[in-house]
Write an enzyme that holds these catalytic residues in place. Structure first.
Site, PDB file in Angstrom:
ATOM      1  N   LYS A 201       0.958  -0.994   0.169  1.00 54.64           N
ATOM      2  CA  LYS A 201       0.008  -0.014  -0.335  1.00 54.64           C
ATOM      3  C   LYS A 201       0.868   1.847  -0.061  1.00 54.64           C
ATOM      4  CE  LYS A 201      -4.444  -1.012   0.048  1.00 54.64           C
ATOM      5  NZ  LYS A 201      -5.205  -0.946  -0.649  1.00 54.64           N
TER       6      LYS A 201
ATOM      7  N   SER B  32      -8.878  -0.444   6.628  1.00 56.44           N
ATOM      8  CA  SER B  32      -8.559  -1.034   7.555  1.00 56.44           C
ATOM      9  C   SER B  32      -7.545  -1.214   8.339  1.00 56.44           C
ATOM     10  CB  SER B  32      -9.564  -2.538   7.085  1.00 56.44           C
ATOM     11  OG  SER B  32      -8.439  -3.413   6.185  1.00 56.44           O
TER      12      SER B  32
ATOM     13  N   GLU C 164      -9.816 -14.022  -3.596  1.00 59.62           N
ATOM     14  CA  GLU C 164     -10.156 -13.885  -2.932  1.00 59.62           C
ATOM     15  C   GLU C 164     -10.669 -14.664  -1.699  1.00 59.62           C
ATOM     16  OE1 GLU C 164     -13.823 -10.367  -4.069  1.00 59.62           O
ATOM     17  OE2 GLU C 164     -13.834 -12.075  -6.100  1.00 59.62           O
TER      18      GLU C 164
ATOM     19  N   GLY D 275     -15.646 -12.999   0.739  1.00 59.89           N
ATOM     20  CA  GLY D 275     -15.889 -11.430   0.118  1.00 59.89           C
ATOM     21  C   GLY D 275     -15.150 -11.599  -1.246  1.00 59.89           C
TER      22      GLY D 275
ATOM     23  N   ASP E 191     -16.904 -10.300  -4.350  1.00 57.34           N
ATOM     24  CA  ASP E 191     -17.443  -9.610  -5.064  1.00 57.34           C
ATOM     25  C   ASP E 191     -17.099  -9.035  -5.764  1.00 57.34           C
ATOM     26  OD1 ASP E 191     -15.291  -8.101  -3.040  1.00 57.34           O
ATOM     27  OD2 ASP E 191     -15.819  -6.427  -3.583  1.00 57.34           O
TER      28      ASP E 191
ATOM     29  N   SER F 152       0.798  -9.777  -0.659  1.00 60.63           N
ATOM     30  CA  SER F 152       0.748  -8.431  -0.614  1.00 60.63           C
ATOM     31  C   SER F 152       1.278  -7.566   0.458  1.00 60.63           C
ATOM     32  CB  SER F 152      -0.715  -7.919  -0.712  1.00 60.63           C
ATOM     33  OG  SER F 152      -1.393  -8.518   0.275  1.00 60.63           O
TER      34      SER F 152
END
Length: 322
Positions: free
Chosen positions: A56, A81, A207, A211, A213, A307
């Site tokens: 990030k 989060s 995923e 979750g 989506d 990640s």
């Protein structure tokens, strides 16, 4: 928002130039044991060794660094989060400004403490009853801050794509790239970089089962909203993909694999015991997909973006014991 957001390899390369000497060029690790288990040569890009412990920082710094001086002086805001929270807090500190971060009340304590440690102010909310996007926009407006969203922002996406760019510079052409999917920024930036360099590469997102989506959205051809998922992968507890990220991923992502929480824990354990690296649940989902056989027709050379590794010792022990 345009149907086809404009993001190119040149944007990712420009982000890489901004990040040079600021972000870590993280290592790529291999394992003969892993290769034998999955039947492919696997190259793992270890973003758990990135600043703030996750990819990030790449996107946050790239976005904040491009703000005009007058906007930078006002300060920045973000909602997250945990990993984007830390990333924006550190980017703000590095660039001489301040940050206010909206975080869920149940965010991992280690991530909240780290965000505070980088000098940010933290405001909390209930992720199950309140919508963080609207809250974040309101917070930024009320305080006159510039909002840096966690994924739905072209400069953020371009920064995230530098992880894949570095991986491919080290490995050369890969047959597939396996990437965790939360809001979709990492896989979108990675797909832009990877498919610009090697158009035949398969880009596969992962995923948690609870979750899914993005998988549902890609299958239906439009963004789908699900209840906030309950999964150990806190970085992937999102109800829907971003608008910009979905438009990019709809064009560039070839498949989405789903993994269970149990498979994620097995991958965390494997990474620790065999690779000697610590991965948080979200960071372990691509490895989980390979180890559990969730990626169909795995080709010979596969890149994985691990990640992040932001998990405290108590939580890691709770999950992996037994």
């Amino acid at each position: 928002m345009p149907a086809e957001p404009h993001l190119t390899l040149d944007d990712v390369r420009a982000a890489a130039a901004r990040l040079a000497g600021v972000a870590h060029r993280t290592p790529v690790v291999t394992s003969r044991t892993l290769n034998a288990r999955v039947g492919a040569e696997v190259f793992i890009k270890c973003e758990n060794f990135q600043r703030v412990g996750a990819f990030k920082f790449r996107g946050a710094y790239n976005a904040v660094a491009q703000l005009p001086a007058d906007q930078l002086a006002k300060g920045v805001a973000a909602f997250s989060s945990g990993n984007h929270a830390q990333a924006v807090a550190l980017a703000a500190r590095e660039l001489g400004t301040t940050a206010v971060i909206l975080m869920p009340e149940d965010a991992p304590r280690s991530k909240m403490e780290a965000t505070l440690g980088y000098g940010a102010e933290v405001v909390t909310y209930d992720r199950y009853t309140e919508e963080r996007g609207a809250l974040g926009e309101g917070l930024a407006k009320d305080r006159g801050l510039v909002l840096i969203p966690p994924y739905d922002h072209l400069d953020v996406i371009a920064g995230q794509g530098t992880a894949a760019l570095e991986l491919l510079e080290e490995t050369g052409e890969l047959d597939a790239l396996v990437v965790p999917v939360g809001g979709g920024g990492l896989i979108a930036g990675s797909a832009v970089a990877a498919k610009s360099l090697h158009p035949a590469v398969r880009v596969i997102g992962v995923e948690p089962e609870a979750g899914d989506d993005t998988k549902r959205s890609l299958e239906s051809g439009e963004r789908v909203t699900i209840p906030v998922p309950r999964t150990i992968a806190d970085g992937q507890m999102l109800p829907s993909p971003g608008e910009i990220t979905f438009a990019l991923n709809q064009r560039l992502v070839d498949a989405i694999a789903l993994v269970s929480d149990e498979e994620i824990v097995d991958a965390m354990r494997f990474a620790f015991e065999r690779l000697r690296i610590v991965l948080e649940p979200s960071g372990a989902t691509p490895l989980a997909a390979l180890l559990s056989g969730r990626v169909e027709n795995l080709p010979p050379r596969v890149g994985v973006i691990a990640s992040g590794g932001n998990i405290d010792t108590r939580r890691f022990a709770e999950l992996t014991a037994g």
